[in-house]
Design an enzyme around this catalytic site. Structure first.
Site, PDB file in Angstrom:
ATOM      1  N   GLY A 218       0.813  -1.198   0.000  1.00  0.00           N
ATOM      2  CA  GLY A 218       0.000   0.000   0.000  1.00  0.00           C
ATOM      3  C   GLY A 218       0.847   1.248   0.000  1.00  0.00           C
ATOM      4  N   GLU A 259       5.091  -6.723   1.091  1.00  0.00           N
ATOM      5  CA  GLU A 259       4.944  -7.244  -0.271  1.00  0.00           C
ATOM      6  C   GLU A 259       4.599  -6.119  -1.230  1.00  0.00           C
ATOM      7  OE1 GLU A 259       2.282 -10.288   1.354  1.00  0.00           O
ATOM      8  OE2 GLU A 259       0.684  -8.894   0.767  1.00  0.00           O
ATOM      9  N   PRO A 260       5.563  -5.282  -1.524  1.00  0.00           N
ATOM     10  CA  PRO A 260       5.305  -4.151  -2.403  1.00  0.00           C
ATOM     11  C   PRO A 260       5.256  -4.562  -3.875  1.00  0.00           C
ATOM     12  CG  PRO A 260       7.610  -4.173  -1.742  1.00  0.00           C
ATOM     13  CD  PRO A 260       6.958  -5.323  -1.036  1.00  0.00           C
ATOM     14  N   GLY A 261       4.284  -4.006  -4.589  1.00  0.00           N
ATOM     15  CA  GLY A 261       4.236  -4.181  -6.039  1.00  0.00           C
ATOM     16  C   GLY A 261       4.537  -2.849  -6.692  1.00  0.00           C
ATOM     17  N   ARG A 298      -5.933   1.101 -16.662  1.00  0.00           N
ATOM     18  CA  ARG A 298      -6.105   1.774 -15.374  1.00  0.00           C
ATOM     19  C   ARG A 298      -6.948   3.052 -15.428  1.00  0.00           C
ATOM     20  NH1 ARG A 298      -2.530   3.494 -12.390  1.00  0.00           N
ATOM     21  NH2 ARG A 298      -3.140   2.557 -10.435  1.00  0.00           N
ATOM     22  N   TYR A 302      -9.979   2.232 -13.080  1.00  0.00           N
ATOM     23  CA  TYR A 302      -9.880   2.817 -11.731  1.00  0.00           C
ATOM     24  C   TYR A 302      -9.947   4.332 -11.740  1.00  0.00           C
ATOM     25  CZ  TYR A 302      -7.395  -1.652 -10.695  1.00  0.00           C
ATOM     26  OH  TYR A 302      -7.008  -2.950 -10.557  1.00  0.00           O
ATOM     27  N   CYS A 328     -13.177   0.533 -29.920  1.00  0.00           N
ATOM     28  CA  CYS A 328     -14.497   0.973 -30.357  1.00  0.00           C
ATOM     29  C   CYS A 328     -15.497   1.036 -29.216  1.00  0.00           C
ATOM     30  CB  CYS A 328     -14.965   0.095 -31.488  1.00  0.00           C
ATOM     31  SG  CYS A 328     -13.899   0.303 -32.913  1.00  0.00           S
ATOM     32  N   GLU A 329     -15.192   1.760 -28.208  1.00  0.00           N
ATOM     33  CA  GLU A 329     -16.100   2.224 -27.163  1.00  0.00           C
ATOM     34  C   GLU A 329     -15.327   3.279 -26.374  1.00  0.00           C
ATOM     35  OE1 GLU A 329     -16.734  -0.720 -23.850  1.00  0.00           O
ATOM     36  OE2 GLU A 329     -16.031  -2.096 -25.397  1.00  0.00           O
ATOM     37  N   TYR A 356       0.612  -2.802 -12.930  1.00  0.00           N
ATOM     38  CA  TYR A 356      -0.777  -3.029 -13.330  1.00  0.00           C
ATOM     39  C   TYR A 356      -1.074  -2.422 -14.698  1.00  0.00           C
ATOM     40  CZ  TYR A 356      -0.650  -4.073  -8.425  1.00  0.00           C
ATOM     41  OH  TYR A 356      -0.272  -4.574  -7.212  1.00  0.00           O
TER      42      TYR A 356
HETATM   43  C1  LIG Z   1      -1.631  -6.721  -4.971  1.00  0.00           C
HETATM   44  C2  LIG Z   1      -1.109  -7.082  -3.665  1.00  0.00           C
HETATM   45  C3  LIG Z   1       0.013  -6.421  -3.156  1.00  0.00           C
HETATM   46  C4  LIG Z   1       0.732  -5.303  -3.861  1.00  0.00           C
HETATM   47  O1  LIG Z   1       0.067  -4.087  -3.729  1.00  0.00           O
HETATM   48  P1  LIG Z   1       0.748  -2.733  -4.272  1.00  0.00           P
HETATM   49  O2  LIG Z   1      -0.253  -1.698  -4.031  1.00  0.00           O
HETATM   50  O3  LIG Z   1       1.006  -2.945  -5.737  1.00  0.00           O
HETATM   51  O4  LIG Z   1       2.016  -2.550  -3.567  1.00  0.00           O
HETATM   52  C5  LIG Z   1       0.475  -6.844  -1.932  1.00  0.00           C
HETATM   53  N1  LIG Z   1      -0.134  -7.849  -1.246  1.00  0.00           N
HETATM   54  C6  LIG Z   1      -1.212  -8.496  -1.723  1.00  0.00           C
HETATM   55  C7  LIG Z   1      -1.813  -9.592  -0.932  1.00  0.00           C
HETATM   56  C8  LIG Z   1      -1.736  -8.137  -2.942  1.00  0.00           C
HETATM   57  O5  LIG Z   1      -2.823  -8.780  -3.398  1.00  0.00           O
END
Ligand SMILES: *Cc1c(COP(=O)(O)O)cnc(C)c1O
Length: 411
Positions: A218, A259-261, A298, A302, A328-329, A356
């Site tokens: 987050g 767990e950063p994405g 996105r 979102y 086409c929308e 994403y």
């Molecule tokens: C998607 C996800 C993340 C990564 O979230 P980010 O906002 O991209 O950092 C971490 N943990 C879990 C369980 C997720 O589903």
């Protein structure tokens, strides 16, 4: 990597194209590990779903990251990329008991987010340690689409169900080795995050086999030029102090996990498109590019903001544009954006295109998914080819429409 590098990549690999800067990914990884350098045992598990290209996974592995996965296929990709099973955590939601068993059998740490499956899994496999996903019911961030910790969210086991959870653990004799939360995608207020963490600490005391506490992710990254991001240094200092205090107080030698994405890959990504048409209507000037929400969903999905700039005419006089796609929308990337004067043939660059973006791309309108390029050590490396016509037909089975000849019935 500068604008002329990006232009050269678009010339060489065509448009649209995704480009990722390995140096930015590395520096973000380092920023986060530095912020938590006071934690004796720290684990960062990159959330694969943000950007799951195998070369990106290999890069993460080389940095020392673990991997956070949400499907058995992501686990398989992680293993292929060189992660050891013990470096992978499986954090799905609503998957079948069979999928959890399949992943656990690979030696991967599993995380369970509901009591029904927890009880079934614990009854069958009391010896396999399990992490539990807790929903602390804390609202983090303003976007309800990506805020997953609130009371009506489908994610996690409610803190109000902890007594029931403890009964399941006792009855099955299973071991809870981790406790996890993932409250949402927009942590701006560090105090709110720390408040949610306190709920996790409180509940952590219930589990004698605990080895790690996973605080999810987050971390907010800036999307708009004047956006505020999570202050990871401040969060690091405060949470480290609290975590170490908790370990000392309870006599536990725990690992702190995240767990950063988005934090690791969002800003590393650039999406380059070419302007096909500039269309002046009575109210707006549209810049129509050679892409659409099939490649970057996105903004439509979102309502997210991606900064867009004119790569080939950066110094031009600014005007207001609506940047739209060719689907086409309704297919709007940006409304009323101030962008340097756009001509047909210009390349527009979308920022924050690492997380994403490609991972949510599709073939809608029977378009090819774009190529992906990794900028590494001052050089461009193709890490996914643009699709071709054969890819569109791959796995399709053409039925024969010929009417079979009727046999003459025997008399
Ligand atoms: C998607 C996800 C993340 C990564 O979230 P980010 O906002 O991209 O950092 C971490 N943990 C879990 C369980 C997720 O589903």
């Amino acid at each position: 990597m500068n604008n002329s590098d990006l232009i050269r990549i678009a010339q060489e690999y065509g448009s649209p194209v995704y480009v990722y800067d390995a140096e930015k990914i590395t520096s973000q990884y380092k920023r986060l590990t530095d912020a938590f350098s006071g934690v004796p045992k720290l684990r960062l598990n990159y959330a694969a779903k943000a950007l799951s290209n195998i070369s990106i996974l290999k890069l993460m592995n080389s940095l020392g990251s673990g991997l956070d996965t949400v499907s058995v296929q992501e686990v398989q990709l992680g293993l292929r990329a060189g992660f050891k099973p013990e470096d992978i955590i499986f954090t799905p939601n609503g998957v079948s008991l069979e999928e959890l068993e399949q992943v656990a059998a690979m030696g991967v740490q599993i995380n369970i987010d509901n009591l029904s499956i927890l009880e079934q899994f614990g009854s069958k496999h009391p010896d396999i340690p399990v992490c539990i996903r807790i929903n602390p019911h804390v609202m983090a961030g303003g976007n309800t689409n990506i805020s997953v910790g609130h009371i009506d969210s489908k994610f996690g086991i409610s803190i109000h169900q902890i007594p029931h959870l403890l009964r399941i653990v006792e009855n099955t004799g299973m071991h809870i080795n981790g406790i996890h939360m993932h409250t949402g995608s927009d942590i701006l207020d560090i105090e709110v995050f720390l408040y949610a963490s306190e709920i996790l600490f409180e509940n952590a005391r219930n589990f004698k086999d605990l080895e790690f506490i996973d605080f999810g992710s987050g971390f907010k990254v800036p999307y708009k030029p004047d956006d505020i991001a999570t202050d990871v240094a401040e969060l690091g200092a405060k949470l480290t102090a609290r975590f170490n205090e908790f370990c000392a107080e309870t006599g536990k030698d725990l690992t702190l996990a995240f767990e950063p994405g988005k934090f690791l890959v969002s800003e590393a990504g650039y999406f380059i498109t070419k302007v096909n048409v500039v269309k002046q209507t009575t109210s707006t000037v549209f810049a129509q590019v050679d892409s659409g929400f099939n490649h970057l969903i996105r903004p439509m999905f979102y309502n997210s903001y991606h900064h867009i700039y004119n790569l080939t005419n950066p110094g031009g006089k600014e005007r207001f544009y609506s940047v739209v796609g060719y689907i086409c929308e309704t297919d709007t990337f940006a409304n009323n954006r101030r962008i340097a004067a756009i001509s047909e043939g210009d390349l527009l660059c979308f920022k924050n295109a690492g997380a994403y973006c490609f991972s949510m791309a599709s073939n809608y309108n029977s378009r090819y998914r774009p190529a992906e390029v990794l900028w590494l050590n001052g050089q461009a490396h193709l890490i996914r080819k643009r699709e071709t016509f054969d890819d569109l037909l791959h796995n399709q089975v053409e039925v024969s429409l010929e009417v079979p000849e009727q046999e003459t019935p025997a008399t």
